[in-house]
Design an enzyme around this catalytic site. Structure first.
Site, PDB file in Angstrom:
ATOM      1  CD  GLU A 114      10.491  30.106 -39.995  1.00 28.01           C
ATOM      2  OE1 GLU A 114       9.619  29.323 -39.597  1.00 28.01           O
ATOM      3  OE2 GLU A 114      10.473  30.605 -41.128  1.00 28.01           O
ATOM      4  CG  ASP A 115       7.920  25.660 -38.428  1.00 26.50           C
ATOM      5  OD1 ASP A 115       8.279  26.743 -38.927  1.00 26.50           O
ATOM      6  OD2 ASP A 115       7.221  24.847 -39.058  1.00 26.50           O
ATOM      7  CG  ASP A 118      13.415  22.740 -46.446  1.00 26.14           C
ATOM      8  OD1 ASP A 118      14.478  22.316 -46.897  1.00 26.14           O
ATOM      9  OD2 ASP A 118      12.327  22.188 -46.677  1.00 26.14           O
ATOM     10  CB  VAL A 168       9.727  16.500 -40.044  1.00 25.47           C
ATOM     11  CG1 VAL A 168      10.896  15.523 -40.024  1.00 25.47           C
ATOM     12  CG2 VAL A 168      10.198  17.890 -40.404  1.00 25.47           C
TER      13      VAL A 168
HETATM   14  C1  PRP Z   1       7.671  26.409 -43.545  1.00 28.01           C
HETATM   15  C2  PRP Z   1       8.330  26.800 -42.237  1.00 28.01           C
HETATM   16  C3  PRP Z   1       9.204  27.954 -42.613  1.00 28.01           C
HETATM   17  C4  PRP Z   1       9.521  27.704 -44.069  1.00 28.01           C
HETATM   18  C5  PRP Z   1      10.946  27.250 -44.184  1.00 28.01           C
HETATM   19  O1  PRP Z   1       6.543  27.202 -43.718  1.00 28.01           O
HETATM   20  O2  PRP Z   1       7.376  27.150 -41.275  1.00 28.01           O
HETATM   21  O3  PRP Z   1       8.550  29.200 -42.449  1.00 28.01           O
HETATM   22  O4  PRP Z   1       8.633  26.668 -44.533  1.00 28.01           O
HETATM   23  O5  PRP Z   1      11.267  26.936 -45.509  1.00 28.01           O
HETATM   24  P1  PRP Z   1      12.503  27.555 -46.263  1.00 28.01           P
HETATM   25  O6  PRP Z   1      13.677  27.550 -45.352  1.00 28.01           O
HETATM   26  O7  PRP Z   1      12.691  26.607 -47.441  1.00 28.01           O
HETATM   27  O8  PRP Z   1      12.128  28.930 -46.727  1.00 28.01           O
HETATM   28  P2  PRP Z   1       5.369  26.844 -44.714  1.00 28.01           P
HETATM   29  O9  PRP Z   1       5.517  27.664 -45.947  1.00 28.01           O
HETATM   30  O10 PRP Z   1       5.279  25.363 -44.869  1.00 28.01           O
HETATM   31  O11 PRP Z   1       4.097  27.424 -44.030  1.00 28.01           O
HETATM   32  P3  PRP Z   1       3.432  27.106 -42.601  1.00 28.01           P
HETATM   33  O12 PRP Z   1       4.445  27.459 -41.548  1.00 28.01           O
HETATM   34  O13 PRP Z   1       2.262  28.007 -42.588  1.00 28.01           O
HETATM   35  O14 PRP Z   1       3.083  25.641 -42.584  1.00 28.01           O
END
Ligand code: PRP
Length: 192
Positions: A114-115, A118, A168
């Protein structure tokens, strides 16, 4: 006269019309930390055979590319896509599978990449969903972790950096699809 645009600092940012956000984590620190993570992961899986890295789209694509190339163990790459946020500042809480892994992970060691973690809801959902495929093991790796934002209890085995509540972007992370290709982690909004 030929102008080499890539030599002008502002043109290193892919979206040339966007102002560069202030740096939270510099490019060199990210590279150094990924080296450390790769060494640790390679050592942990040394005797376990093939490791399946599952990158969570879209945000993890750059982290996965850099991490996977630094590993010294046999590995294969998969991607999975989920949608976790509505296009607003407020997380909806709902996690929806958009694209499943292509390969068979039954009996194999899996590392979810994961990036950012949150609230933890995406990772919690993915662990539960992937467990139903019958892997030998599942571990998790996140470049960024926001421990203060957690609403569910989920284990992250490998963490790049713990950060506060700030918003970020960069290194794969976006805000409304902007700044994903920034080479560093930038801060666009303070914690609420
Ligand atoms: C972001 C990130 C994680 C997720 C984490 O994805 O890449 O997958 O949010 O959030 P959480 O811990 O609150 O569940 P996002 O939905 O922004 O999509 P993306 O990666 O396509 O930008």
């Amino acid at each position: 006269m030929i102008v080499l645009l890539y030599r002008i600092p502002k043109f290193r940012i892919c979206n040339v019309n966007e102002a560069a956000p202030p740096v939270l984590i510099p490019e060199a620190d990210i590279a150094r930390r990924i080296d450390e993570l790769a060494k640790q992961i390679s050592a942990d899986y040394q005797d376990k055979g093939d490791l399946v890295l599952i990158g969570v789209l879209k945000g993890a694509f750059i982290f996965l590319a850099d991490l996977s190339r630094r590993l010294t163990i046999p590995r294969t790459i998969e991607f999975i896509a989920v949608s976790s946020y509505e296009k607003s500042d407020v997380p909806s809480g709902a996690v929806r599978l958009v694209m499943d892994v292509r390969g068979n992970i039954e009996g194999r060691h899996v590392l979810i990449v994961e990036d950012i973690v949150d609230t933890g809801r995406t990772l919690e959902y993915l662990i539960g969903m992937l467990e139903s495929h019958g892997p030998a093991s599942i571990r998790t790796c996140a470049l960024l972790h926001k421990p203060e934002s957690a609403t569910v209890d989920v284990d992250i085995d490998y963490v790049g950096f713990g950060i506060g509540g700030e918003w970020v972007v960069g290194y794969g992370l976006d805000y409304a699809e902007h700044n994903r290709t920034l080479p560093y982690i930038g801060k666009i909004k303070p914690a609420d």
